[in-house]
Design a protein around this motif. Structure first.
Motif, short mmCIF file in Angstrom:
data_model
loop_
_atom_site.label_atom_id
_atom_site.label_comp_id
_atom_site.label_asym_id
_atom_site.label_seq_id
_atom_site.Cartn_x
_atom_site.Cartn_y
_atom_site.Cartn_z
N GLN A 6 0.86 -1.21 0.16
CA GLN A 6 0.08 0.09 0.14
C GLN A 6 1.07 1.32 -0.15
O GLN A 6 0.97 2.02 0.98
N GLU A 7 1.62 1.31 -1.17
CA GLU A 7 2.59 2.46 -0.94
C GLU A 7 2.21 4.06 -0.59
O GLU A 7 2.78 4.67 -0.15
N ALA A 8 0.95 4.19 -1.56
CA ALA A 8 0.53 5.66 -1.32
C ALA A 8 0.25 5.70 0.24
O ALA A 8 0.27 6.96 0.59
N HIS A 9 -0.40 4.90 0.71
CA HIS A 9 -0.84 5.23 2.32
C HIS A 9 0.39 5.22 2.98
O HIS A 9 0.56 6.09 3.97
N TRP A 10 1.48 4.41 2.85
CA TRP A 10 2.72 4.55 3.61
C TRP A 10 3.36 5.95 3.10
O TRP A 10 3.93 6.59 4.26
N ARG A 11 3.45 6.53 2.03
CA ARG A 11 4.22 7.73 1.80
C ARG A 11 3.21 8.93 2.19
O ARG A 11 4.01 9.59 3.01
N SER A 12 1.78 8.78 2.40
CA SER A 12 1.34 9.88 3.17
C SER A 12 1.32 9.75 4.72
O SER A 12 1.49 10.80 5.30
N LEU A 13 1.40 8.60 5.15
CA LEU A 13 1.71 8.37 6.59
C LEU A 13 3.17 9.01 6.98
O LEU A 13 3.15 9.83 8.01
#
Length: 308
Positions: free
Chosen positions: A143-150
């Motif tokens: 879940q790359e987008a979620h990790w980058r946002s976090l």
């Protein structure tokens, strides 16, 4: 060395816990990961009630950070999510895309974000040198987008070093290493597999340009564990010599690779067993065992303090 796992409420901020941490510091340990778990009900639950029992309280977290600092150790704060029914956190997962009426990654990350950002604020306030934003979340890794946002939100709260602890064999599957400051992984590799795995991990480190260390590594002190060091349920008789055999292979392999910046060994409990019980203890902790003396000598030599 990791200290205090699993972070059960009431086991930190006690005289017993203070004595345990002091014994750990005497073994040449200069960094400690204070690891504590919040429990979600099932692998597909989307709420992580980190404020509730059995997770340690904020006061206990602050106590442990300050205790470690007084003992001269740098601290990596390591919030972890576990599953109450015993499912390994690597299996937490949902549909790759959000589906109405079904639990979703978006819902889960919203709750996880609250947990991690809360820890980030404590880490910033107490001067922790590092924050680990996740541990062995294999299904979530994609879940790359979620990790980058976090990670972006974490950096708004915390000014120190940010790392993520991927699971063993996953170092070359995470696609967002550029977003963290340091790559780290769980190095529970078989005793005869270190060279092959280090060759593989080295390619990841070189491509990323990031520092690397093993956020977890170690071996239970029981027969058979050097071949399966990640299996804490393996049946086997107590054996300090088996644990020492693994430590010798592990330290020898990583010390020959300058790009490995260290080991955060697993693990040292808040409630430490008596030294006279070490010979019958089969857990990962090396206290009172041959591996403990070996580790202390290795760490002191690594830090230029000599081995005498």
């Amino acid at each position: 060395m990791t200290w205090g796992w699993v972070g059960t409420r009431g086991t930190w901020a006690t005289p017993e816990a203070s004595a345990s941490m002091a014994r750990m510091a005497e073994h040449g340990v200069t960094w400690t990961a204070l690891a504590f778990a919040a429990l979600q009900e099932r692998a597909f639950s989307t709420e992580i009630p980190f404020e509730a029992e059995p997770t340690v309280t904020d006061d206990e977290l602050v106590w442990a950070i300050r205790e470690a600092h007084v003992l001269g150790m740098k601290v990596c704060l390591k919030p972890v999510v576990n599953v109450a029914d015993g499912t390994w956190r690597a299996h937490i997962g949902f549909f790759d895309w959000d589906v109405p009426g079904e639990p979703t990654w978006t819902q889960w990350f919203a709750s996880y974000r609250r947990f991690i950002l809360h820890a980030a604020r404590i880490a910033e306030a107490e001067g922790c040198a590092m924050l680990c934003i996740g541990c062995e979340m294999v299904r979530a890794d994609g879940q790359e987008a979620h990790w980058r946002s976090l990670i972006a939100e974490v950096r708004a709260e915390y000014s120190g070093v940010v790392t993520y602890n991927c699971d063993k064999y996953q170092e070359d599957h995470v696609t967002w290493w550029d977003a963290v400051d340091v790559i780290s992984s769980s190095g529970y590799y078989p005793v005869d597999g270190w060279e092959e795995q280090l060759d593989r991990v080295e390619r990841v480190v070189e491509a990323s340009g990031k520092p690397f260390f093993f956020m977890e590594a170690g071996c239970p002190s029981r027969l058979g564990s050097p071949e399966l060091p990640n299996d804490w349920t393996l049946a086997g008789e107590p054996s300090g010599e088996e644990q020492l055999r693994y430590y010798r292979a592990m330290f020898g392999a990583v010390r020959a690779r300058p790009w490995v910046r260290g080991l955060m060994l697993w693990d040292w409990p808040a409630r430490l067993y008596p030294e006279q019980a070490a010979a019958s203890n089969t857990d990962y902790c090396p206290y009172g065992k041959p591996a403990g003396a070996f580790m202390a000598a290795q760490y002191r030599d690594w830090h230029g303090e000599g081995t005498g």
